[in-house]
Design a protein around this motif. Structure first.
Motif, PDB file in Angstrom:
ATOM      1  N   ASN A 137      10.041   9.811  -0.672  1.00 50.98           N
ATOM      2  CA  ASN A 137      10.296   8.279  -0.857  1.00 50.98           C
ATOM      3  C   ASN A 137       9.447   7.613  -2.264  1.00 50.98           C
ATOM      4  O   ASN A 137      10.047   7.273  -3.124  1.00 50.98           O
ATOM      5  N   HIS A 138       8.217   8.131  -2.299  1.00 51.16           N
ATOM      6  CA  HIS A 138       7.365   7.631  -3.614  1.00 51.16           C
ATOM      7  C   HIS A 138       7.860   8.464  -4.719  1.00 51.16           C
ATOM      8  O   HIS A 138       7.764   7.723  -5.788  1.00 51.16           O
ATOM      9  N   GLY A 164      22.739  14.267   3.121  1.00 53.72           N
ATOM     10  CA  GLY A 164      22.648  14.978   4.414  1.00 53.72           C
ATOM     11  C   GLY A 164      21.338  15.527   4.667  1.00 53.72           C
ATOM     12  O   GLY A 164      21.121  16.209   5.819  1.00 53.72           O
ATOM     13  N   TYR A 165      20.435  15.537   3.821  1.00 56.51           N
ATOM     14  CA  TYR A 165      19.171  16.075   3.905  1.00 56.51           C
ATOM     15  C   TYR A 165      18.023  14.978   3.674  1.00 56.51           C
ATOM     16  O   TYR A 165      18.512  14.071   3.167  1.00 56.51           O
ATOM     17  N   ALA A 166      16.833  15.280   4.330  1.00 56.35           N
ATOM     18  CA  ALA A 166      15.714  14.365   4.431  1.00 56.35           C
ATOM     19  C   ALA A 166      15.129  14.499   2.797  1.00 56.35           C
ATOM     20  O   ALA A 166      15.231  15.486   2.310  1.00 56.35           O
ATOM     21  N   ASN A 167      14.608  13.225   2.486  1.00 52.66           N
ATOM     22  CA  ASN A 167      14.198  13.065   1.146  1.00 52.66           C
ATOM     23  C   ASN A 167      12.858  13.277   1.065  1.00 52.66           C
ATOM     24  O   ASN A 167      11.825  12.862   1.696  1.00 52.66           O
ATOM     25  N   ASN A 193       7.752  14.812   8.153  1.00 46.94           N
ATOM     26  CA  ASN A 193       6.135  14.677   7.786  1.00 46.94           C
ATOM     27  C   ASN A 193       5.987  14.293   6.295  1.00 46.94           C
ATOM     28  O   ASN A 193       4.947  13.927   5.612  1.00 46.94           O
ATOM     29  N   THR A 194       6.938  14.650   5.385  1.00 45.15           N
ATOM     30  CA  THR A 194       6.921  14.758   3.987  1.00 45.15           C
ATOM     31  C   THR A 194       7.848  13.924   3.431  1.00 45.15           C
ATOM     32  O   THR A 194       7.949  13.566   2.032  1.00 45.15           O
ATOM     33  N   ASN A 209      19.895  11.040  10.777  1.00 47.68           N
ATOM     34  CA  ASN A 209      20.245  12.021  11.761  1.00 47.68           C
ATOM     35  C   ASN A 209      19.395  13.079  12.290  1.00 47.68           C
ATOM     36  O   ASN A 209      19.646  13.782  13.339  1.00 47.68           O
ATOM     37  N   TYR A 210      18.315  13.438  11.410  1.00 49.14           N
ATOM     38  CA  TYR A 210      17.420  14.485  11.591  1.00 49.14           C
ATOM     39  C   TYR A 210      16.091  14.102  11.849  1.00 49.14           C
ATOM     40  O   TYR A 210      14.969  14.823  11.834  1.00 49.14           O
TER      41      TYR A 210
END
Length: 327
Positions: free
Chosen positions: A308-309, A239-242, A302-303, A292-293
């Motif tokens: 992902n890396h 549910g959060y950005a990685n 932006n991060t 979703n965000y």
């Protein structure tokens, strides 16, 4: 208007003002709280009864209930009153929270007036808030012993805990409800919680409306004192950005609650098997998918590539070592 009519009306009003109180005085008032099972007796019956009763009524084991009471006494945060024991005060609070009980329901259950119920609920709420400085502390920056195990070391040495969000059903006046209406159209508060590997809270960020995304709540927490030490990160759900500070799983990855329970010599199966006291329709799952965000919180977007890396690096290293061990 006939002046005599006005005088008659005034005299009738004065008569009624005198007569009605006289009638009430002559009528015997019937007590409301007459149950033979007083609040104190009810609490003792639960605490001394079958082990499942405390979990069912207060949503915690009896030994944890007693530990909470003793901690409040030990720190001189709250004490017994002349009529109501500290155990009963805590029970009033936990029963209200566990069952989303109204003041009237609590009056019937504990045989106290609404004012007494409200006062003790507020006192316990304030007391538990004061315990925050004792139990909610920044995590250790040293790798936790669990991370030294072969299937975690050295891949997750910089992980210091986990973060999750939960939607808590709430009651609020109708004209204030709309911002608290979540994607399932129920009224909730979105709360972010961070804990370490000893399952201790390191940060709790409540207060956000149910319509707020997890990313929004997390960003607000970062703006109000929540910090992630440089080079460290928390594990979060999908549910959060990685990002480099908040590492999310790949799509389709599932958590293994039972594995964590065995890891800490605990048993949390009763949480799933117990009869729910709150309408299941009011329980809201945390939204899945950081897509979703995409326009919600720019700082996370932006991060995301850097996150992902980092995630790919850990996954690749795990796979390479796994293949090497099998060779």
């Amino acid at each position: 208007m006939d002046p005599s009519y006005h005088r008659r009306s005034q005299m009738e009003d004065e008569f009624m003002l005198f007569f009605f109180p006289t009638m009430e005085e002559g009528r015997e008032k019937k007590p409301m709280h007459t149950s033979s099972l007083t609040g104190a007796a009810y609490v003792q019956e639960i605490l001394n009864g079958h082990e499942s009763l405390c979990r069912r009524h207060f949503r915690m084991e009896a030994y944890i209930f007693h530990a909470l009471v003793e901690k409040l006494r030990e720190n001189e945060i709250l004490e017994d009153s002349t009529i109501v024991s500290l155990e009963e005060k805590v029970a009033i609070f936990l029963y209200a929270v566990a069952k989303n009980a109204s003041n009237e329901t609590l009056q019937d259950r504990f045989q106290h007036s609404g004012q007494t119920i409200s006062r003790h609920f507020g006192d316990v709420l304030e007391a538990i808030t004061k315990l925050a400085s004792i139990y909610i502390r920044p995590p250790s920056l040293r790798p936790h012993p669990v991370l030294r195990r072969s299937h975690f070391h050295p891949y997750f040495n910089d992980c210091i805990g986990a973060i999750d969000g939960t939607h808590i059903p709430m009651t609020i006046s109708p004209h204030e409800q709309e911002p608290y209406r979540n994607r399932k159209q129920t009224i909730t508060q979105n709360v972010m919680v961070a804990c370490d590997f000893d399952l201790r809270f390191v940060h709790v960020h409540p207060g956000w409306e149910g319509s707020a995304s997890d990313a929004r709540v997390l960003q607000d927490a970062l703006n109000h004192g929540f910090q992630v030490p440089h080079g460290k990160y928390y594990i979060v759900d999908a549910g959060y950005a990685n990002t480099p500070q908040f590492l999310a799983p790949y799509r389709g990855t599932r958590y293994h609650l039972q594995e964590q329970a065995q890891l800490h010599d605990g048993d949390v199966s009763w949480l799933n098997n117990d009869t729910p006291d709150i309408d299941p329709h009011l329980i809201v799952d945390v939204p899945t998918g950081d897509e979703n965000y995409t326009s919600d919180v720019g700082a996370f977007n932006n991060t995301r590539e850097a996150g992902n890396h980092l995630r790919d690096y850990i996954a690749d290293k795990l796979w390479e070592d796994y293949i090497a061990r099998r060779a």
